[in-house]
Motif scaffolding. Structure first.
Motif, short mmCIF file in Angstrom:
data_model
loop_
_atom_site.label_atom_id
_atom_site.label_comp_id
_atom_site.label_asym_id
_atom_site.label_seq_id
_atom_site.Cartn_x
_atom_site.Cartn_y
_atom_site.Cartn_z
N VAL A 75 0.85 -1.19 0.00
CA VAL A 75 0.00 0.00 0.00
C VAL A 75 0.89 1.24 0.00
O VAL A 75 1.82 1.34 0.81
CB VAL A 75 -0.93 0.03 1.23
CG1 VAL A 75 -1.71 1.33 1.29
CG2 VAL A 75 -1.88 -1.16 1.19
N VAL A 76 0.62 2.16 -0.91
CA VAL A 76 1.35 3.43 -0.99
C VAL A 76 0.47 4.51 -0.39
O VAL A 76 -0.67 4.71 -0.82
CB VAL A 76 1.72 3.78 -2.44
CG1 VAL A 76 2.49 5.11 -2.48
CG2 VAL A 76 2.56 2.67 -3.06
N LEU A 77 0.97 5.22 0.61
CA LEU A 77 0.19 6.28 1.25
C LEU A 77 0.02 7.45 0.30
O LEU A 77 0.99 7.95 -0.27
CB LEU A 77 0.86 6.74 2.54
CG LEU A 77 1.02 5.71 3.66
CD1 LEU A 77 1.48 6.39 4.94
CD2 LEU A 77 -0.27 4.95 3.90
N GLY A 78 -1.21 7.90 0.15
CA GLY A 78 -1.51 9.02 -0.73
C GLY A 78 -1.39 10.35 -0.02
O GLY A 78 -0.74 10.47 1.03
N ILE A 213 -1.45 8.93 -5.92
CA ILE A 213 -1.07 9.54 -4.66
C ILE A 213 -1.85 10.83 -4.43
O ILE A 213 -2.35 11.08 -3.32
CB ILE A 213 0.45 9.82 -4.64
CG1 ILE A 213 1.22 8.50 -4.60
CG2 ILE A 213 0.84 10.68 -3.45
CD1 ILE A 213 2.72 8.66 -4.61
N ALA A 214 -1.98 11.65 -5.47
CA ALA A 214 -2.79 12.86 -5.34
C ALA A 214 -4.26 12.52 -5.23
O ALA A 214 -5.00 13.13 -4.46
CB ALA A 214 -2.55 13.77 -6.54
N GLY A 215 -4.71 11.50 -5.98
CA GLY A 215 -6.11 11.10 -5.93
C GLY A 215 -6.98 11.98 -6.80
O GLY A 215 -6.52 12.89 -7.50
N PRO A 238 -0.82 23.72 -9.37
CA PRO A 238 -0.73 22.47 -8.59
C PRO A 238 -1.84 22.36 -7.55
O PRO A 238 -2.09 23.31 -6.79
CB PRO A 238 0.65 22.58 -7.92
CG PRO A 238 1.43 23.53 -8.77
CD PRO A 238 0.43 24.50 -9.29
N GLY A 239 -2.50 21.23 -7.56
CA GLY A 239 -3.48 20.93 -6.52
C GLY A 239 -4.81 21.65 -6.66
O GLY A 239 -5.63 21.61 -5.73
N LEU A 240 -5.08 22.31 -7.81
CA LEU A 240 -6.32 23.06 -7.97
C LEU A 240 -7.34 22.23 -8.77
O LEU A 240 -7.01 21.67 -9.82
CB LEU A 240 -6.06 24.38 -8.70
CG LEU A 240 -7.29 25.27 -8.95
CD1 LEU A 240 -7.95 25.67 -7.64
CD2 LEU A 240 -6.91 26.50 -9.76
#
Length: 470
Positions: A75-78, A213-215, A238-240
């Motif tokens: 499992v990779v933490l997001g 990871i970002a989802g 980024p992230g928007l």
């Protein structure tokens, strides 16, 4: 050192006339040779599948067989730095291994396999909370600019501790890998995990190499039966994420969820002045409110920045234009909307029921167990569930239709009655009948074999199209 030293001598006697009756001790669970415990298995599964928050609980994945009864998955933490999961025997949502509680830790007792395990999952939690003193230093610096050195030291000592420190969530665990292992010996099972060494990638590289990871981010609104609408990612920032929603009612409540998962909800924190809190599992009462008119088209922006080692969130919205509701849309709003939840996907997802002119319907194909259970959500709200007055109700037995927040044992059951035996793989049309206008209140729930030409949900998450079957 100083203090007070005292001794006390007590004498006690037993008054036989006032002695309480002895109480039975609660039953104790037997000890097991593994901390994970065991359970009853009718037959040994051929494979084990893991399913969790990283996929929005929609994609069970086969665990690797390492031999000697050990099954594993990495499992990779997001972006949340935590992930929840369950294990399904043979990939079946009716055979769930779970810890019996929410957010359980490694090595706790394993329950199941069970058909219902809503809210019961393991949690791998890598979150780290750090403290910053930047705020206090800024105040002291301001004082130092207008005071003598000795006065500045005295002023620093007077700054409250709360003003000196600021707790924040670090992004240090994003991308960390954990090896989850299910160990099986007969009926005995244990679920545990450990962090794998190495974290060579920077956060930016981890996000670019693995988009999961970002989802993904979704918006759910009160007028849309709290069904998820995906938000579009803005590549230049980024992230928007952005989404346009069209109000079907005067004003609306909304929430943001990562991976279309109700355990990853972002919501306003009333104690922090309305700042964005989460991700967490919260009710629809913790939501933002859009003050607008029916027909307003509102653009909602949600930004989650993981730069500088911090998890920062921001939300905003604005009305961009207006499109009046059609007569058909207005009638649909007055009629209401209904969703169905059930055992075919472990009660994790609400599916909208379709109005066919006389009732709300939903087409279902029964899974391999031959039985599927369900409830109905009025307006998509979990606290307004429609459920029968008896357990495992069906159209052949008398019962009442109730509304509220029941125990999960009060469900309708397709395929359980003797008239519906051997229903595995069979298709059914479930109908919710309303009373006559103007009340249009829920009246009854029924079903029959065969489906109309609409998309159906197959137990296990497979989706397909079928034509009318007589």
């Amino acid at each position: 050192w100083g203090g007070t030293l005292a001794h006390s001598v007590c004498c006690n006697g037993v008054d036989a006339g006032r002695r309480n009756e002895p109480r039975e001790s609660p039953p104790l669970e037997p000890l097991t040779f593994w901390p994970g415990g065991g359970g009853t298995l009718t037959q040994q599964p051929k494979s084990y599948h893991i399913i969790g928050s990283w996929s929005g609980w929609s994609q069970p994945t086969v665990m690797e067989n390492e031999g000697n009864g050990v099954f594993a998955f990495t499992v990779v933490l997001g972006a949340n730095r935590f992930e929840d999961f369950q294990i399904w025997c043979d990939g079946s949502p009716a055979q769930i291994l779970h810890p019996g509680e929410a957010s359980a830790t490694s090595g706790c007792k394993v329950h199941g396999p069970d058909e219902v395990a809503a809210g019961c999952s393991w949690r791998i939690d890598g979150r780290v909370f750090l403290y910053s003193t930047a705020q206090a230093q800024g105040e002291v610096a301001a004082l130092e600019g207008s005071a003598e050195p000795e006065q500045a030291k005295e002023a620093e000592a007077l700054v409250p501790v709360a003003a000196k420190t600021e707790m924040y969530e670090s992004t240090v665990a994003v991308g960390d890998r954990y090896r989850v292992k299910l160990t099986v010996a007969g009926k005995w099972r244990c679920v545990a995990w450990s962090r794998l060494p190495g974290h060579a990638e920077t956060l930016a590289l981890a996000l670019s190499h693995d988009p999961s990871i970002a989802g993904t981010y979704h918006i759910a609104t009160s007028f849309n039966a709290w069904l998820f609408q995906v938000m579009s990612r803005v590549e230049t920032t980024p992230g928007l994420y952005k989404a346009e929603i069209r109000l079907l009612t005067p004003g609306a409540s909304f929430q943001i969820a990562r991976n279309a998962d109700w355990s990853q909800v972002f919501y306003p924190d009333e104690w922090q002045g309305g700042e964005v809190s989460g991700p967490a599992s919260v009710g629809h009462g913790a939501s933002w409110w859009i003050d607008g008119k029916a027909g307003d088209i509102v653009e909602v922006e949600f930004q989650r920045s993981l730069e500088d080692g911090r998890d920062r969130r921001r939300i905003s919205w604005r009305t961009v234009r207006h499109e009046p509701l059609t007569n058909e849309e207005a009638i649909g709003v007055s009629r209401g909307r209904y969703c169905i939840v059930g055992s075919w996907d472990s009660w994790n997802r609400a599916h909208e029921m379709v109005w066919d002119g006389s009732s709300f319907r939903y087409n279902l194909q029964v899974g391999s167990t031959g039985v599927e259970r369900f409830q109905v959500l009025a307006g998509g709200a979990w606290d307004q569930r429609l459920f029968p007055s008896i357990a495992d109700a069906n159209p052949y037995d008398d019962h009442e239709l109730c509304m509220g927040s029941p125990d999960y044992a009060l469900d309708w059951a397709v395929g359980l009655h003797e008239a519906e035996q051997n229903s595995a793989g069979e298709s059914f049309t479930i109908s919710l009948v309303l009373s006559a206008p103007p009340s249009r209140t829920p009246k009854s729930v029924t079903w029959h074999r065969g489906t109309s030409a609409q998309q159906i949900v197959v137990s296990g998450g497979v989706v397909g199209d079928v034509e009318l079957q007589e």
